[in-house]
Design an enzyme around this catalytic site. Sequence first.
Site, PDB file in Angstrom:
ATOM      1  N   GLY A 179       0.801  -1.217   0.000  1.00  0.00           N
ATOM      2  CA  GLY A 179       0.000   0.000   0.000  1.00  0.00           C
ATOM      3  C   GLY A 179       0.831   1.262   0.000  1.00  0.00           C
ATOM      4  N   SER A 180       0.779   2.044  -1.047  1.00  0.00           N
ATOM      5  CA  SER A 180       1.687   3.165  -1.165  1.00  0.00           C
ATOM      6  C   SER A 180       1.230   4.096  -2.290  1.00  0.00           C
ATOM      7  CB  SER A 180       3.101   2.646  -1.418  1.00  0.00           C
ATOM      8  OG  SER A 180       3.064   1.532  -2.293  1.00  0.00           O
ATOM      9  N   ARG A 181       2.142   4.944  -2.741  1.00  0.00           N
ATOM     10  CA  ARG A 181       1.785   5.966  -3.731  1.00  0.00           C
ATOM     11  C   ARG A 181       3.030   6.331  -4.550  1.00  0.00           C
ATOM     12  NH1 ARG A 181      -0.990  11.734  -2.025  1.00  0.00           N
ATOM     13  NH2 ARG A 181       0.154  13.077  -3.442  1.00  0.00           N
TER      14      ARG A 181
END
EC number: 4.1.1.65
Length: 211
Positions: A179-181
């Site tokens: 989960g990240s960007r």
Amino acid sequence: MSIAIGALAFAVLNLISFYFISAHAAWLSGLIFLVTLGLLLFLISFFRIPRRNLSTGDDLIVCPADGKVVVIEEVVDEEYFKDKRLQISIFMSPANVHQNRNPIGGEVVYNQYHKGKYLVAWHPKSSTENERHTVVIRNPHGELLVKQIAGALARRIVNYLHVGQKVEQSAEMGFIKFGSRVDVLLPPGVSVQVQLNQVVQGGVTVLAKWA
């Protein structure tokens, strides 16, 4: 490596369960098997690298990551350019492929890791306050900044590039776990090809075109 460690842990836990628990509590041994199998399958799914028909083109800027476009806005970059840039941000949920790819081909001219916080990836300040890894790639059209950002769950950013390296468009750039960007800072005047909330694929969806 992560999948190998997960598979080893799965085998060890279930061997212990079989020899020391199953004879007295078969239901518990079965539950341990199902839970650990589910976790192993999730791990395999998370680290998957599917085969794709990758997009390449001298005039194209491709998406560096799978996920959903959550930001398209003009910002002032304080780290490298020191001027206004168009920022496009892609949020990756734990269900997305987390391999990151080079949006353009060219030479790596900047590569910097920054320690930081672990705000949720969609937080407005995650771009500047979270743990992150910034890369700038230069080609005849100009320079492009790509920022891998850790989220609330992501605690490890992997980046394979180094300054002076010549990279190919859509080739693997790195990885972010859980989960990240990813932010891309584009020069003013590029032709944006995506919309807010659009689901995109790394190395496939065209993010923008050079002016």
